[in-house]
Design a protein around this motif. Structure first.
Motif, PDB file in Angstrom:
ATOM      1  N   LYS A  60       0.845  -1.190   0.000  1.00 15.67           N
ATOM      2  CA  LYS A  60       0.000   0.000   0.000  1.00 15.67           C
ATOM      3  C   LYS A  60       0.881   1.242   0.000  1.00 15.67           C
ATOM      4  O   LYS A  60       2.051   1.192   0.381  1.00 15.67           O
ATOM      5  CB  LYS A  60      -0.962   0.001   1.173  1.00 15.67           C
ATOM      6  CG  LYS A  60      -0.315  -0.040   2.530  1.00 15.67           C
ATOM      7  CD  LYS A  60      -1.376  -0.153   3.616  1.00 15.67           C
ATOM      8  CE  LYS A  60      -0.722  -0.267   4.975  1.00 15.67           C
ATOM      9  NZ  LYS A  60      -1.678  -0.412   6.049  1.00 15.67           N
ATOM     10  N   GLU A  61       0.265   2.358  -0.415  1.00 18.57           N
ATOM     11  CA  GLU A  61       1.014   3.616  -0.431  1.00 18.57           C
ATOM     12  C   GLU A  61       1.327   4.029   1.000  1.00 18.57           C
ATOM     13  O   GLU A  61       0.447   4.061   1.852  1.00 18.57           O
ATOM     14  CB  GLU A  61       0.199   4.706  -1.124  1.00 18.57           C
ATOM     15  CG  GLU A  61       0.955   6.015  -1.264  1.00 18.57           C
ATOM     16  CD  GLU A  61       0.197   7.067  -2.055  1.00 18.57           C
ATOM     17  OE1 GLU A  61       0.107   8.204  -1.553  1.00 18.57           O
ATOM     18  OE2 GLU A  61      -0.298   6.752  -3.155  1.00 18.57           O
ATOM     19  N   GLU A  62       2.602   4.319   1.242  1.00 20.65           N
ATOM     20  CA  GLU A  62       3.010   4.792   2.561  1.00 20.65           C
ATOM     21  C   GLU A  62       2.945   6.319   2.616  1.00 20.65           C
ATOM     22  O   GLU A  62       2.410   6.895   3.552  1.00 20.65           O
ATOM     23  CB  GLU A  62       4.421   4.306   2.892  1.00 20.65           C
ATOM     24  CG  GLU A  62       4.856   4.707   4.277  1.00 20.65           C
ATOM     25  CD  GLU A  62       6.241   4.191   4.638  1.00 20.65           C
ATOM     26  OE1 GLU A  62       6.472   3.988   5.833  1.00 20.65           O
ATOM     27  OE2 GLU A  62       7.087   4.018   3.736  1.00 20.65           O
ATOM     28  N   TYR A  63       3.522   6.957   1.617  1.00 21.34           N
ATOM     29  CA  TYR A  63       3.458   8.417   1.574  1.00 21.34           C
ATOM     30  C   TYR A  63       3.835   8.926   0.198  1.00 21.34           C
ATOM     31  O   TYR A  63       4.403   8.220  -0.622  1.00 21.34           O
ATOM     32  CB  TYR A  63       4.361   9.050   2.634  1.00 21.34           C
ATOM     33  CG  TYR A  63       5.847   9.005   2.338  1.00 21.34           C
ATOM     34  CD1 TYR A  63       6.503  10.115   1.813  1.00 21.34           C
ATOM     35  CD2 TYR A  63       6.597   7.866   2.596  1.00 21.34           C
ATOM     36  CE1 TYR A  63       7.857  10.086   1.558  1.00 21.34           C
ATOM     37  CE2 TYR A  63       7.951   7.828   2.342  1.00 21.34           C
ATOM     38  CZ  TYR A  63       8.582   8.942   1.813  1.00 21.34           C
ATOM     39  OH  TYR A  63       9.921   8.904   1.551  1.00 21.34           O
ATOM     40  N   ARG A  64       3.483  10.194  -0.018  1.00 20.60           N
ATOM     41  CA  ARG A  64       3.815  10.931  -1.234  1.00 20.60           C
ATOM     42  C   ARG A  64       4.696  12.095  -0.781  1.00 20.60           C
ATOM     43  O   ARG A  64       4.312  12.871   0.089  1.00 20.60           O
ATOM     44  CB  ARG A  64       2.523  11.423  -1.875  1.00 20.60           C
ATOM     45  CG  ARG A  64       2.611  11.768  -3.297  1.00 20.60           C
ATOM     46  CD  ARG A  64       1.201  11.985  -3.867  1.00 20.60           C
ATOM     47  NE  ARG A  64       0.571  10.750  -4.248  1.00 20.60           N
ATOM     48  CZ  ARG A  64       0.655  10.211  -5.463  1.00 20.60           C
ATOM     49  NH1 ARG A  64       1.315  10.843  -6.406  1.00 20.60           N
ATOM     50  NH2 ARG A  64       0.060   9.076  -5.742  1.00 20.60           N
ATOM     51  N   TYR A 116       9.622  12.195   8.592  1.00 18.84           N
ATOM     52  CA  TYR A 116      10.813  11.649   7.933  1.00 18.84           C
ATOM     53  C   TYR A 116      11.375  10.467   8.722  1.00 18.84           C
ATOM     54  O   TYR A 116      11.685   9.419   8.154  1.00 18.84           O
ATOM     55  CB  TYR A 116      11.885  12.744   7.799  1.00 18.84           C
ATOM     56  CG  TYR A 116      13.242  12.214   7.409  1.00 18.84           C
ATOM     57  CD1 TYR A 116      13.546  11.941   6.081  1.00 18.84           C
ATOM     58  CD2 TYR A 116      14.209  11.955   8.373  1.00 18.84           C
ATOM     59  CE1 TYR A 116      14.780  11.428   5.722  1.00 18.84           C
ATOM     60  CE2 TYR A 116      15.449  11.447   8.023  1.00 18.84           C
ATOM     61  CZ  TYR A 116      15.731  11.183   6.691  1.00 18.84           C
ATOM     62  OH  TYR A 116      16.947  10.663   6.342  1.00 18.84           O
ATOM     63  N   TYR A 117      11.475  10.621  10.028  1.00 16.59           N
ATOM     64  CA  TYR A 117      12.052   9.559  10.853  1.00 16.59           C
ATOM     65  C   TYR A 117      11.173   8.307  10.821  1.00 16.59           C
ATOM     66  O   TYR A 117      11.680   7.190  10.757  1.00 16.59           O
ATOM     67  CB  TYR A 117      12.237  10.052  12.286  1.00 16.59           C
ATOM     68  CG  TYR A 117      13.019   9.092  13.136  1.00 16.59           C
ATOM     69  CD1 TYR A 117      14.375   8.875  12.902  1.00 16.59           C
ATOM     70  CD2 TYR A 117      12.418   8.389  14.167  1.00 16.59           C
ATOM     71  CE1 TYR A 117      15.104   7.990  13.681  1.00 16.59           C
ATOM     72  CE2 TYR A 117      13.138   7.500  14.948  1.00 16.59           C
ATOM     73  CZ  TYR A 117      14.479   7.302  14.697  1.00 16.59           C
ATOM     74  OH  TYR A 117      15.200   6.416  15.455  1.00 16.59           O
ATOM     75  N   ASN A 118       9.876   8.486  10.802  1.00 13.83           N
ATOM     76  CA  ASN A 118       8.965   7.348  10.685  1.00 13.83           C
ATOM     77  C   ASN A 118       9.166   6.633   9.350  1.00 13.83           C
ATOM     78  O   ASN A 118       9.268   5.406   9.294  1.00 13.83           O
ATOM     79  CB  ASN A 118       7.511   7.816  10.811  1.00 13.83           C
ATOM     80  CG  ASN A 118       6.528   6.681  10.647  1.00 13.83           C
ATOM     81  OD1 ASN A 118       6.602   5.669  11.335  1.00 13.83           O
ATOM     82  ND2 ASN A 118       5.610   6.851   9.718  1.00 13.83           N
ATOM     83  N   TYR A 119       9.246   7.398   8.262  1.00 16.95           N
ATOM     84  CA  TYR A 119       9.413   6.801   6.937  1.00 16.95           C
ATOM     85  C   TYR A 119      10.828   6.293   6.711  1.00 16.95           C
ATOM     86  O   TYR A 119      11.051   5.426   5.866  1.00 16.95           O
ATOM     87  CB  TYR A 119       9.005   7.794   5.846  1.00 16.95           C
ATOM     88  CG  TYR A 119       7.552   8.184   5.953  1.00 16.95           C
ATOM     89  CD1 TYR A 119       6.567   7.228   6.212  1.00 16.95           C
ATOM     90  CD2 TYR A 119       7.152   9.502   5.824  1.00 16.95           C
ATOM     91  CE1 TYR A 119       5.240   7.575   6.334  1.00 16.95           C
ATOM     92  CE2 TYR A 119       5.823   9.860   5.935  1.00 16.95           C
ATOM     93  CZ  TYR A 119       4.870   8.891   6.192  1.00 16.95           C
ATOM     94  OH  TYR A 119       3.556   9.248   6.309  1.00 16.95           O
ATOM     95  N   TYR A 120      11.781   6.808   7.451  1.00 17.49           N
ATOM     96  CA  TYR A 120      13.168   6.314   7.377  1.00 17.49           C
ATOM     97  C   TYR A 120      13.193   4.827   7.708  1.00 17.49           C
ATOM     98  O   TYR A 120      13.961   4.062   7.142  1.00 17.49           O
ATOM     99  CB  TYR A 120      14.037   7.112   8.361  1.00 17.49           C
ATOM    100  CG  TYR A 120      15.504   6.758   8.353  1.00 17.49           C
ATOM    101  CD1 TYR A 120      16.364   7.339   7.433  1.00 17.49           C
ATOM    102  CD2 TYR A 120      16.036   5.865   9.277  1.00 17.49           C
ATOM    103  CE1 TYR A 120      17.716   7.037   7.428  1.00 17.49           C
ATOM    104  CE2 TYR A 120      17.386   5.552   9.277  1.00 17.49           C
ATOM    105  CZ  TYR A 120      18.225   6.145   8.344  1.00 17.49           C
ATOM    106  OH  TYR A 120      19.558   5.836   8.347  1.00 17.49           O
TER     107      TYR A 120
END
Length: 182
Positions: free
Chosen positions: A75-79, A112-116
């Protein structure tokens, strides 16, 4: 290492501190290593006339859920542009984003840290953690990175002092509020 972004500065060619380029390192499709991560893939959108990246869409699979369900579910995590509120993924936009990351309570840095770690549950990123992440983004050169981390030790102490003061003030406000409601 997971997702990362490095801004490339050239001391002789940089105009007003804006980077001349950016390198965005993709997170792993098959994560390995000592820290758990979810697998992810990216779709990069770009302007074919200029080559400038206009957006990045990251997809991921929640490994915990996939293992429980016995099936993968990408699934899409982020844009990138909508998550960080930037017009494109150019070096200039990433430089502006980095400046926002440096704010003490940057919600964009927290994202950012979450998506890292590709939305893998993590502990809060401490002041020292945040400073290292920012140094990593700002300095691709190993010597400059080490110097940045060393210089950031003073900022870490300032950050900790600010957090302690904020916690104290919130505790006082909370105690005052409790007394008013009793």
């Amino acid at each position: 290492m997971s997702e990362s972004c490095d801004l490339t500065y050239d001391d002789h060619l940089t105009i007003l501190g804006v980077p001349k380029g950016a390198v965005i390192i993709n997170p792993p499709v098959a994560p390995r290593g000592s820290e758990p991560k979810n697998p992810s893939i990216r779709k990069v959108l770009y302007n074919p006339n200029t080559g400038v990246m206009t957006d990045i869409v990251q997809y991921f699979m929640d490994l915990t859920k996939a293992n429980l369900d016995g099936a993968s579910n990408w699934k899409e995590e982020y844009r990138f542009t909508s998550t960080y509120g930037i017009p494109d993924v150019s070096a200039a936009s990433l430089h502006s984003l980095l400046q926002e990351f440096k704010n003490p309570d940057s919600s964009k840095f927290r994202a950012y840290y979450n998506y890292y770690y590709v939305s893998w549950p993590r502990e809060h990123c401490s002041c020292a953690c945040k400073n290292k992440q920012i140094c990593q983004i700002e300095h691709a050169n190993a010597d400059k990175y080490r110097q940045c981390v060393k210089d950031a030790e003073t900022e870490t102490q300032t950050c900790k002092a600010a957090l302690t003061t904020a916690t104290f003030i919130l505790t006082l406000v909370g105690a005052f509020f409790v007394q008013l409601t009793v």
